[in-house]
Design an enzyme around this catalytic site. Structure first.
Site, PDB file in Angstrom:
ATOM      1  N   ASP A  47       0.840  -1.197   0.000  1.00 18.83           N
ATOM      2  CA  ASP A  47       0.000   0.000   0.000  1.00 18.83           C
ATOM      3  C   ASP A  47       0.877   1.250   0.000  1.00 18.83           C
ATOM      4  O   ASP A  47       1.384   1.672   1.038  1.00 18.83           O
ATOM      5  CB  ASP A  47      -0.917  -0.027   1.226  1.00 18.83           C
ATOM      6  N   CYS A  70      -8.947   8.963  -9.645  1.00 13.31           N
ATOM      7  CA  CYS A  70     -10.130   9.751  -9.280  1.00 13.31           C
ATOM      8  C   CYS A  70      -9.882  11.221  -9.592  1.00 13.31           C
ATOM      9  O   CYS A  70      -8.877  11.798  -9.161  1.00 13.31           O
ATOM     10  CB  CYS A  70     -10.458   9.576  -7.797  1.00 13.31           C
ATOM     11  N   HIS A 130     -33.488 -14.994  13.341  1.00 13.40           N
ATOM     12  CA  HIS A 130     -34.938 -15.160  13.391  1.00 13.40           C
ATOM     13  C   HIS A 130     -35.417 -15.030  14.837  1.00 13.40           C
ATOM     14  O   HIS A 130     -34.623 -15.067  15.793  1.00 13.40           O
ATOM     15  CB  HIS A 130     -35.301 -16.549  12.867  1.00 13.40           C
ATOM     16  N   GLU A 182     -29.307 -22.238   7.659  1.00  9.97           N
ATOM     17  CA  GLU A 182     -28.391 -22.539   8.753  1.00  9.97           C
ATOM     18  C   GLU A 182     -27.410 -23.639   8.353  1.00  9.97           C
ATOM     19  O   GLU A 182     -27.668 -24.417   7.421  1.00  9.97           O
ATOM     20  CB  GLU A 182     -29.194 -22.958   9.989  1.00  9.97           C
TER      21      GLU A 182
END
Length: 519
Positions: free
Chosen positions: A131, A161, A260, A329
């Site tokens: 980086d 950009c 749930h 699940e």
């Protein structure tokens, strides 16, 4: 550490083995076939001016790759620079005519690359993300030379950009709190950082897909995902990286995760199955509806599994929802609809095996958490594309999703606490995810099992098996081999059984050899 010692070129290939000529690219006399091995480590090199989202992409990509099981680490050059230069004064440090600073910055890059090498060769890393701005061809060629000498693959990610609003927002959101600017006001930070960007623009050389860089593997991301340019993707991992980067976005949104409502099987302590909601489960569903109405969330999407308990929870909301089978699940196989006490009595060995290594353990005829992560990968891709969304799922599924967003490893994932009737509100921020838990004050049973405290001696750890096919995943007596064959040498021949035994028992084996991980 000198530059020459870091990027030394081997003088000759193994004299006892002369390979046939091939059309593979070569660097001088160095045999470079190893850099094209399928399992060679990959160095992802970020490119772009400051405040273009490189660190955001680096951290997000690393989080995703680690989640799917590919060992990945970020090497941020800014951290190395701050170690070398304790006090940042101003943008003058980044001027191209500041010779002393240029030497320091190059030296920091060399140190970081040496750490990348150590990560690959000593820590069994699979992917490293470098980086940094890497805005000049000179710097990128230096990295390519380093990778060739060490037989690493290279994949460039350039962030472009030109939207001033996006750039300004990035500076204010991230750079104001940077260690480079302690105790400074926003106006001064913005002014200095914009001048720093101008320093980089003077020498910035974007990737050239038509001429100079046409043979490189890379992706250009323009204006935060508005357009993409992909060039010469080499392998499966690089294609996954491209696919992931094409799905993420930076628009503000909120992700709500909940289980749930309490089910009838929850009350009985049974796992799996397809039971309906209990009385308290139905109360939670109504409380969830009231909560969402109070929040007034715009364009909220709702996803559920195809099991009855999540569908009944969503039905009470009175909104459109989508059912996903892959949100079901975890499959407990022969243990479905049993309590943990029943499993321990009927399958004591299975019960003990799961406690030893819960992430990798696969129920007989069912799934492991590792299987579940692979199953849920399309859900993660779609979640990254979405705006505001509510996912009503199950305990194991929710653990996997939370582990992705919160950057939790395989050891923590199976033990993340995801209680019934609790909502997790996730808000993506610059370099991570803000988490809030919301209680709707509806009681429910506790289905969480803590991690066992007892430790098993390694000598008692059994071979991990695929429970439904009895195929070994790995052995507790792994024979250690070099990560990559040395450049120019003949690939190692398979070991005879006697030689393998010698290698396991011998005390004079090289300490730097590591086993080859399977991705």
């Amino acid at each position: 550490m000198s530059e020459n010692s870091t990027f030394s070129t081997e003088d000759s290939c193994n004299s006892s083995y002369k390979p046939h000529a091939s059309n593979l690219r070569r660097a001088g006399k160095t045999c470079s076939w190893a850099s094209y091995m399928t399992n060679s480590p990959t160095l992802i090199v970020m490119i772009g001016l400051p405040a273009r989202g490189k660190t955001y992409v680096s951290k997000k990509l690393t989080r995703y790759l680690n989640w799917i099981g590919v060992p990945t680490k970020v090497f941020n050059l800014g951290v190395y620079r701050r170690e070398a230069v304790k006090s940042y004064q101003s943008y003058d440090f980044f001027r191209h005519d500041n010779e002393e600073a240029m030497k320091i910055r190059k030296q920091c890059a060399l140190v970081a690359l040496e750490d990348v090498k150590a990560y690959f060769t000593e820590e069994s890393g699979q992917i490293a993300v470098f980086d940094a701005t890497n805005t000049t061809r000179e710097r990128r060629d230096m990295i390519l030379n380093f990778a060739k000498q060490n037989a690493f693959k290279v994949f460039f990610v350039e962030s472009v950009c030109d939207d001033p609003d996006v750039i300004a927002a990035n500076i204010l959101e991230v750079k104001v709190s940077s260690p480079d600017y302690p105790e400074r006001n926003r106006e001064n930070v913005m002014e200095d950082f914009l001048k720093r960007i101008e320093c980089y623009k003077v020498t910035y050389q974007p990737l050239d897909p038509d001429n100079y860089d046409k043979d490189l593997s890379f992706i250009k991301v323009m204006n935060v995902g508005q357009r993409f340019l992909v060039n010469r993707v080499q392998d499966y991992i690089q294609s996954k990286i491209v696919y992931y980067l094409m799905n993420i976005h930076v628009h503000p949104r909120t992700i709500y995760l909940c289980r749930h409502g309490e089910s009838e099987f929850n009350l009985l302590g049974k796992i799996g199955g397809d039971s309906g909601l209990s009385v308290r489960g139905k109360q939670f569903a109504h409380a969830l509806k009231k909560f969402l109405e109070e929040q007034e969330i715009q364009d909220l999407k709702v996803w559920t599994s195809q099991l009855k308990r999540t569908i009944q929870t969503a039905e009470s909301l009175g909104v459109t929802y989508e059912q996903w089978k892959i949100l079901n699940e975890i499959d407990a196989g022969v243990c479905e609809e049993m309590t943990y006490s029943e499993i321990e009595q009927r399958y004591p060995e299975e019960f003990a095996l799961r406690d030893q290594e819960k992430y990798l353990y696969r129920y007989p005829g069912g799934e492991s958490y590792q299987d579940l992560v692979q199953r849920l990968e399309p859900v993660i891709m779609e979640l990254e594309r979405q705006g505001n969304i509510l996912v009503i799922s199950h305990q194991a599924v929710m653990r996997c999703l939370l582990a992705y967003f919160l950057d939790k490893g395989a050891d923590e994932l199976p033990y993340l606490r995801c209680p019934l009737h609790i909502i997790f509100k996730l808000t993506p921020v610059a370099y991570g995810c803000k988490v809030e838990t919301i209680t709707l004050n509806v009681d429910a049973v506790d289905t969480h099992r803590d991690k066992p405290t007892h430790n098993f001696p390694k000598s008692q750890t059994p071979v991990r098996m695929r429970r439904n096919s009895f195929t070994p995943l790995s052995s507790s007596n792994t024979i250690r081999r070099p990560r990559n064959y040395s450049v120019g040498s003949r690939p190692l021949k398979p070991l005879s059984p006697l030689r393998a035994l010698d290698m396991q028992e011998g005390a004079d084996q090289p300490k730097t050899q590591v086993s080859i991980p399977v991705v």
